[in-house]
Design an enzyme around this catalytic site. Structure first.
Site, PDB file in Angstrom:
ATOM      1  N   TYR A  18      -5.184   4.296   7.574  1.00  0.00           N
ATOM      2  CA  TYR A  18      -4.467   5.211   8.465  1.00  0.00           C
ATOM      3  C   TYR A  18      -5.398   5.768   9.532  1.00  0.00           C
ATOM      4  O   TYR A  18      -5.491   6.983   9.722  1.00  0.00           O
ATOM      5  CB  TYR A  18      -3.826   6.359   7.663  1.00  0.00           C
ATOM      6  CG  TYR A  18      -3.038   5.870   6.470  1.00  0.00           C
ATOM      7  CD1 TYR A  18      -1.863   5.152   6.649  1.00  0.00           C
ATOM      8  CD2 TYR A  18      -3.470   6.102   5.166  1.00  0.00           C
ATOM      9  CE1 TYR A  18      -1.137   4.680   5.565  1.00  0.00           C
ATOM     10  CE2 TYR A  18      -2.754   5.631   4.082  1.00  0.00           C
ATOM     11  CZ  TYR A  18      -1.596   4.927   4.285  1.00  0.00           C
ATOM     12  OH  TYR A  18      -0.884   4.460   3.211  1.00  0.00           O
ATOM     13  N   ASP A 247       9.324   4.713  -9.462  1.00  0.00           N
ATOM     14  CA  ASP A 247       7.993   4.387  -8.956  1.00  0.00           C
ATOM     15  C   ASP A 247       7.012   5.400  -9.541  1.00  0.00           C
ATOM     16  O   ASP A 247       6.890   6.526  -9.049  1.00  0.00           O
ATOM     17  CB  ASP A 247       8.014   4.422  -7.420  1.00  0.00           C
ATOM     18  CG  ASP A 247       6.656   4.081  -6.818  1.00  0.00           C
ATOM     19  OD1 ASP A 247       5.676   3.963  -7.584  1.00  0.00           O
ATOM     20  OD2 ASP A 247       6.578   3.942  -5.582  1.00  0.00           O
ATOM     21  N   LYS A 276      -2.427   2.448  -9.561  1.00  0.00           N
ATOM     22  CA  LYS A 276      -3.445   3.502  -9.452  1.00  0.00           C
ATOM     23  C   LYS A 276      -4.279   3.718 -10.720  1.00  0.00           C
ATOM     24  O   LYS A 276      -5.272   3.055 -10.915  1.00  0.00           O
ATOM     25  CB  LYS A 276      -2.787   4.804  -9.003  1.00  0.00           C
ATOM     26  CG  LYS A 276      -2.311   4.728  -7.534  1.00  0.00           C
ATOM     27  CD  LYS A 276      -2.011   6.087  -6.993  1.00  0.00           C
ATOM     28  CE  LYS A 276      -1.413   6.053  -5.602  1.00  0.00           C
ATOM     29  NZ  LYS A 276      -2.393   5.974  -4.529  1.00  0.00           N
TER      30      LYS A 276
HETATM   31  N1  PMP Z   1       4.117   4.118  -4.568  1.00  0.00           N
HETATM   32  C1  PMP Z   1       3.594   5.350  -4.652  1.00  0.00           C
HETATM   33  C2  PMP Z   1       4.411   6.450  -5.265  1.00  0.00           C
HETATM   34  C3  PMP Z   1       2.304   5.600  -4.192  1.00  0.00           C
HETATM   35  O1  PMP Z   1       1.797   6.831  -4.263  1.00  0.00           O
HETATM   36  C4  PMP Z   1       1.562   4.528  -3.635  1.00  0.00           C
HETATM   37  C5  PMP Z   1       0.145   4.724  -3.123  1.00  0.00           C
HETATM   38  N2  PMP Z   1      -0.105   5.850  -2.397  1.00  0.00           N
HETATM   39  C6  PMP Z   1       2.141   3.264  -3.568  1.00  0.00           C
HETATM   40  C7  PMP Z   1       3.422   3.093  -4.054  1.00  0.00           C
HETATM   41  C8  PMP Z   1       1.409   2.088  -2.986  1.00  0.00           C
HETATM   42  O2  PMP Z   1       0.335   1.730  -3.791  1.00  0.00           O
HETATM   43  P1  PMP Z   1      -0.901   0.907  -3.172  1.00  0.00           P
HETATM   44  O3  PMP Z   1      -1.602   1.839  -2.243  1.00  0.00           O
HETATM   45  O4  PMP Z   1      -1.732   0.550  -4.374  1.00  0.00           O
HETATM   46  O5  PMP Z   1      -0.346  -0.290  -2.486  1.00  0.00           O
END
Ligand code: PMP
Length: 433
Positions: A18, A247, A276
């Protein structure tokens, strides 16, 4: 590499998340990380308030995770998952099925959160295709939601306040319900869910799934919403024959005080994404779980297979570390967590953050302070000057990365009380200034 050479190369060739390449935000060169501390190349040590964006739950350079990685390296770092299987991956799928809410029983491993979301969306679409309901291809998401930066994932992020406005013209057109109004701990009335219910009912014939972040809307505002909202969403999805995708990429593995945030509402989604903290922040790895019913339907339909296959799915090194990380999390009463296991530990962090951040409420410019599990948020009335604020935090010996109006803490779970107090004191000092 010398610090000046490192920074020169960074300025000339690297592109950060970003960020712009012209007049970029400053970057801080880090040499190593240990426990809850980042050590900069000039020797300064910073207490980590970010857990590297939710994921480093056991702290950096953990002997158990290092040992798991080294042991696995001796056997195999990587093999393809097409046509092969192995103990690290089976250890992981067994753990994930055992720990996530029933009836999630099938695990599709992959390499990042955004990809896990893509897979979840494709699973939902393929499920309805296989059932011959070919019109069910759209998604209902929540305003202020965030699900990743890849193409289909972008389409279910908040289109107005979200980060992907630029692409909105060419993204799949999804539906959006208002962000849940009742805060965590509050009841959810009929009125609170009315617009969601209306959208679901009107569009059920074209909806493959609802997708949401359970309990915590992360990148879209760090808001904690009522568990009852989620309970009602689950019931409405069942009533209108729409799948539910939770998610849990940010919330999974204990961050909110439950192993998975869905547990606050006692619900199980049809599809769940994890990432994560899955590997304790060691390696990029993610997973999409679903029910046997969804998996069987997809397999029985046309073309008879699920059409996805990332090169690095089931990477043995990542799986071995994930297994060690999950075991570490679940072990009761280990030294750094004290008596009572991981949940008591999250309770300790939560109450320490609550006590430590409450004084920020009285500062001018602060709109709200909120804490849930190992997450502490100070929401300002106006966007903060990121560069200046970040520098002040670094001067205080603390690593925090604000965005927009939000300054927030999501430390590793091994953080000690004294370190938490330092984080909270720095928050007060920096925001007061
Ligand atoms: N979903 C959620 C709720 C997230 O917080 C994130 C990462 N910030 C993602 C999807 C995407 O994950 P990544 O950065 O590993 O692609």
């Amino acid at each position: 590499m010398q610090e000046d050479q490192l920074l020169e190369l960074d300025a000339r060739h690297a592109w950060h998340p970003y960020s712009a390449t012209q007049n970029p935000d400053p970057v801080y060169p880090v040499r190593r990380a240990q426990g809850c501390e980042l050590e900069l190349t000039d020797g300064r040590r910073l207490i980590d308030g970010m857990a590297s964006w939710w994921c480093v739950i056991h702290g950096y350079n953990h002997p158990r995770l290092n040992a798991a990685a080294k042991a696995q390296l001796e056997d195999m770092a990587h093999v393809m998952f097409g046509g092969l299987t192995h103990a690290p991956a089976m250890g992981l799928v067994e753990r994930l099925v055992r720990l996530t809410p029933a009836p999630l029983e099938r695990v599709f491993l992959c390499d990042s959160g955004s990809v896990a979301v893509e897979i979840a969306l494709k699973m939902a679409m393929q499920y309805w295709q296989a059932r011959g309901e070919t019109g069910k291809t759209r998604f209902l998401a929540l305003r202020r939601g965030y699900h990743g930066d890849t193409y289909h994932a972008m389409s279910v992020c908040d289109p107005v306040t979200g980060m992907h406005r630029l692409f909105s013209g060419s993204l799949p057109r999804q539906l959006f319900a208002p962000a849940p109004a009742p805060a965590f701990g509050q009841p959810c009335t009929d009125a609170d869910i009315a617009e969601f219910a209306q959208l679901l009912e009107t569009h059920a014939h074209e909806l493959a799934a609802v997708i949401l972040e359970p309990i915590v809307q992360g990148a879209g505002g760090m808001r904690f919403y009522a568990a009852e909202y989620l309970t009602r969403v689950r019931a409405l999805c069942d009533q209108h024959r729409v799948l539910l995708i939770a998610d849990e990429i940010a919330t999974g593995f204990g961050r909110t005080g439950r192993l998975f945030a869905c547990e606050h509402a006692g619900i199980s989604p049809d599809i769940m994404t994890l990432g994560k903290a899955l590997t304790g922040g060691y390696l990029t790895s993610a997973a999409t779980l679903t029910t046997e019913a969804v998996a069987e339907t997809i397999s029985a339909g046309d073309p008879g297979v699920f059409m996805h296959g990332p090169t690095f799915m089931g990477n043995p090194l990542a799986c071995a570390i994930a297994n060690a990380s999950i075991d570490l999390l679940l072990e009761d009463g280990r030294e750094s967590k004290g008596e009572g296991g991981w949940q008591a530990n999250i309770g300790r962090i939560e109450s320490r953050l609550r006590t430590g951040l409450t004084p920020c409420r009285d500062l001018p410019g602060v709109a709200e302070v909120r804490v849930l599990g190992a997450i502490g948020v100070v929401e300002m009335r106006e966007p903060v000057a990121m560069r200046a604020i970040q520098r002040r935090f670094v001067d205080q010996g603390v690593w925090v990365r604000p965005f927009g109006r939000l300054v927030y803490l999501m430390p590793p779970f091994v953080i000690q009380d004294a370190e938490l107090d330092c984080l909270c004191a720095a928050m007060h000092a920096v925001l007061a200034a």
